[in-house]
Write an enzyme that holds these catalytic residues in place. Structure first.
Site, mmCIF file in Angstrom:
data_model
loop_
_atom_site.group_PDB
_atom_site.id
_atom_site.type_symbol
_atom_site.label_atom_id
_atom_site.label_comp_id
_atom_site.label_asym_id
_atom_site.label_seq_id
_atom_site.Cartn_x
_atom_site.Cartn_y
_atom_site.Cartn_z
ATOM 1 N N CYS A 142 0.868 -1.264 0.007
ATOM 2 C CA CYS A 142 0.055 0.150 0.151
ATOM 3 C C CYS A 142 0.882 1.265 -0.056
ATOM 4 O O CYS A 142 0.182 2.168 -0.146
ATOM 5 C CB CYS A 142 -0.947 0.046 1.343
ATOM 6 S SG CYS A 142 -1.869 -1.552 1.576
ATOM 7 N N HIS A 280 -3.540 6.696 2.168
ATOM 8 C CA HIS A 280 -3.864 5.367 1.842
ATOM 9 C C HIS A 280 -5.305 4.908 2.464
ATOM 10 O O HIS A 280 -5.324 5.252 3.611
ATOM 11 C CB HIS A 280 -3.085 4.242 2.307
ATOM 12 C CG HIS A 280 -3.395 2.891 2.083
ATOM 13 N ND1 HIS A 280 -3.968 2.388 0.962
ATOM 14 C CD2 HIS A 280 -3.382 1.661 2.860
ATOM 15 C CE1 HIS A 280 -4.426 1.207 1.280
ATOM 16 N NE2 HIS A 280 -3.805 0.702 2.328
ATOM 17 N N ASN A 310 -10.285 -0.992 0.157
ATOM 18 C CA ASN A 310 -8.789 -0.949 0.425
ATOM 19 C C ASN A 310 -8.324 -1.398 -0.772
ATOM 20 O O ASN A 310 -8.280 -2.723 -1.043
ATOM 21 C CB ASN A 310 -8.145 -1.712 1.541
ATOM 22 C CG ASN A 310 -6.801 -1.511 1.706
ATOM 23 O OD1 ASN A 310 -6.093 -1.253 0.565
ATOM 24 N ND2 ASN A 310 -6.223 -1.899 2.802
HETATM 25 N N1 ACO Z 1 -17.739 -9.174 10.783
HETATM 26 C C1 ACO Z 1 -17.866 -9.388 11.975
HETATM 27 N N2 ACO Z 1 -17.284 -9.316 12.972
HETATM 28 C C2 ACO Z 1 -15.835 -9.269 12.451
HETATM 29 C C3 ACO Z 1 -15.330 -8.955 11.181
HETATM 30 C C4 ACO Z 1 -16.478 -8.921 10.310
HETATM 31 N N3 ACO Z 1 -16.174 -8.903 8.951
HETATM 32 N N4 ACO Z 1 -14.199 -9.330 10.993
HETATM 33 C C5 ACO Z 1 -13.657 -9.353 12.148
HETATM 34 N N5 ACO Z 1 -14.636 -9.436 13.297
HETATM 35 C C6 ACO Z 1 -14.626 -9.787 14.600
HETATM 36 C C7 ACO Z 1 -13.394 -10.502 15.171
HETATM 37 O O1 ACO Z 1 -13.611 -11.815 14.868
HETATM 38 C C8 ACO Z 1 -13.440 -10.015 16.531
HETATM 39 O O2 ACO Z 1 -14.473 -10.796 17.258
HETATM 40 P P1 ACO Z 1 -14.015 -11.454 18.806
HETATM 41 O O3 ACO Z 1 -13.924 -10.118 19.551
HETATM 42 O O4 ACO Z 1 -15.356 -12.342 19.056
HETATM 43 O O5 ACO Z 1 -12.733 -12.233 18.699
HETATM 44 C C9 ACO Z 1 -13.977 -8.709 16.501
HETATM 45 O O6 ACO Z 1 -14.788 -8.630 15.520
HETATM 46 C C10 ACO Z 1 -13.313 -7.497 16.726
HETATM 47 O O7 ACO Z 1 -12.154 -7.732 15.807
HETATM 48 P P2 ACO Z 1 -10.826 -6.461 15.943
HETATM 49 O O8 ACO Z 1 -9.983 -7.039 14.698
HETATM 50 O O9 ACO Z 1 -10.408 -6.191 17.222
HETATM 51 O O10 ACO Z 1 -11.581 -5.501 15.275
HETATM 52 P P3 ACO Z 1 -10.860 -3.909 14.736
HETATM 53 O O11 ACO Z 1 -12.020 -2.886 15.645
HETATM 54 O O12 ACO Z 1 -9.552 -3.929 15.210
HETATM 55 O O13 ACO Z 1 -11.433 -3.761 13.265
HETATM 56 C C11 ACO Z 1 -9.981 -4.084 11.298
HETATM 57 C C12 ACO Z 1 -10.721 -4.755 12.391
HETATM 58 C C13 ACO Z 1 -10.974 -3.337 10.355
HETATM 59 C C14 ACO Z 1 -9.264 -5.161 10.347
HETATM 60 C C15 ACO Z 1 -9.141 -2.973 11.823
HETATM 61 O O14 ACO Z 1 -8.137 -3.590 12.866
HETATM 62 C C16 ACO Z 1 -8.185 -2.216 10.768
HETATM 63 O O15 ACO Z 1 -8.618 -1.687 9.900
HETATM 64 N N6 ACO Z 1 -6.980 -2.540 10.688
HETATM 65 C C17 ACO Z 1 -5.872 -1.938 9.709
HETATM 66 C C18 ACO Z 1 -6.149 -2.558 8.265
HETATM 67 C C19 ACO Z 1 -4.941 -2.140 7.463
HETATM 68 O O16 ACO Z 1 -4.797 -0.847 7.604
HETATM 69 N N7 ACO Z 1 -4.283 -2.745 6.511
HETATM 70 C C20 ACO Z 1 -3.404 -2.124 5.790
HETATM 71 C C21 ACO Z 1 -2.813 -2.378 4.585
HETATM 72 S S1 ACO Z 1 -3.422 -3.732 3.560
HETATM 73 C C22 ACO Z 1 -1.984 -4.086 2.738
HETATM 74 O O17 ACO Z 1 -1.157 -3.555 2.760
HETATM 75 C C23 ACO Z 1 -2.333 -5.213 1.546
#
Ligand code: ACO
Length: 353
Positions: A142, A280, A310
């Protein structure tokens, strides 16, 4: 030489009269980078959060509130090359430059159809760009587009070409596991492109870095086959993206703050001096938190994540093209782009429109 001209000459020679932003960090005077034209392409197939409810245990409410994503475009057969070509043609048309004067072609991608040839070489062929050019891909996920901008800046200084074509193109749906709700709802496909040239008295400042890591965010590569000469079978995971979301979230916010602050310091500017931040598009919460940590007004941070998801290396050039085509970019406005992602990599650039 008259006295006044002599003073002016002396000031010119020492660069003392120049605003600080016209000097790059290496101390090279005068020459920066200008974006002459932008273009983008996204697949027609827009997939809503509701549609994901049918394939994994998720909800529109969870996806929208945690990420800001409402829909993303997913390829229905469009290849990286097709999207890159469409975006590049549009950027070249917008820049009104001669194709024969493009001397550098860089594609940022992690999803090219081929290991070799590069996407850039196929683009050179399809667009009938000249043979005497530097043509290659980079893999910085990214952050790829901001890395490529800096590379183009360096290469244009030493190559005979007048312009560089930089493209970010990704069919991420090829490496997304559509049974993994943690990742599949986040990504989209698309391509964005710009044409740039060196320009006197234009600012261009860059900061980037990497923290090598294959645990937090990775995608295994070619499946290793047992060779006739190996004694053991090697098990390898299928080529899907894996991500520790919350750790990557922390890394993203920290690295944006670090790289954007570094370019602001080099330019001797404050966040409020910047007219547009194009980050990004990984998560609206990351962008909002970065704005808060930088102390910059959130309305200066462009967002299209709600409809694009993304798109990795394509996300910043797509966002830039949409901002440009919306007519909101005015000549001379100050812009910062910042990327972060797998590698782990990060980077920011400052330039003016
Ligand atoms: N639907 C419902 N629930 C979900 C989903 C979904 N699609 N995905 C995860 N959950 C659940 C998890 O299982 C977890 O459940 P649990 O508490 O029972 O274990 C809960 O939701 C919370 O999960 P978290 O990972 O803590 O959620 P968070 O608030 O951190 O959001 C996310 C997750 C959106 C992925 C966030 O962490 C994020 O955006 N991270 C950065 C992503 C990023 O910037 N990527 C960069 C580059 S990508 C590249 O380089 C190719």
């Amino acid at each position: 030489m008259p006295y006044v001209s002599f003073l002016r000459y002396a000031a010119l020679a020492s660069h003392a009269y120049l605003p600080t932003y016209t000097t790059t960090d290496r101390g090279d005077p005068l020459t920066g980078l200008k974006i002459l034209g932008t273009g983008s392409y996204v697949p027609e197939n827009s997939v809503t959060n509701k549609m994901f409810e049918c394939i994994v245990d998720t909800s529109d409410e969870w996806i929208s509130s945690r990420t800001g994503i409402k829909a993303r475009c997913i390829s229905d057969g469009e290849t990286d090359l097709f999207m890159a070509r469409t975006a590049a043609e549009s950027a070249i048309k917008c820049a009104k430059v001669k194709k024969s004067e493009i001397g550098v072609i860089i594609c940022a991608t992690i999803t090219n159809e081929y290991i070799t040839p590069s996407l850039s070489c196929l683009l050179q062929r399809d667009l009938a760009l000249k043979e005497e050019a530097l043509v290659f891909d980079i893999n910085a996920a990214c952050s790829g587009f901001v890395y490529a901008l800096n590379l183009a800046y360096s290469l244009l200084r030493s190559s005979s070409g007048k312009y560089a074509l930089i493209v970010g193109s990704e069919v991420l749906s090829k490496i997304v596991d559509f049974s993994d709700r943690d990742t599949c709802v986040l990504f989209g496909d698309g391509a964005g492109a710009v044409v740039v040239k060196l320009c006197r008295n234009a600012p261009f400042l860059f900061n980037a870095g990497a923290k090598g890591d294959d645990n937090l965010l990775y995608c295994p590569g070619i499946i290793r086959k047992k060779s006739p000469f190996s004694k053991t079978d090697h098990e390898q995971a299928p080529p899907f993206l894996h991500m520790d979301g919350s750790e990557v979230f922390r890394f993203a916010v920290d690295s944006i703050k670090k790289s954007v602050t570094a370019v602001l310091d080099k330019a001797r500017l404050k966040p409020e001096d910047i007219d547009h931040f194009v980050l990004h598009q990984a998560n609206a919460r990351i962008i909002n938190m970065a704005a808060k940590r930088l102390g910059a007004p959130p309305d200066k941070f462009f967002m299209n994540i709600y409809k694009r998801g993304n798109t990795s290396a394509a996300s910043i050039p797509i966002a830039l093209d949409e901002l440009n085509k919306s007519g909101k970019l005015k000549k001379g406005e100050k812009i910062i782009l910042a990327g972060f992602g797998a590698g782990l990599t990060y980077g920011a650039v400052y330039f003016s429109w």
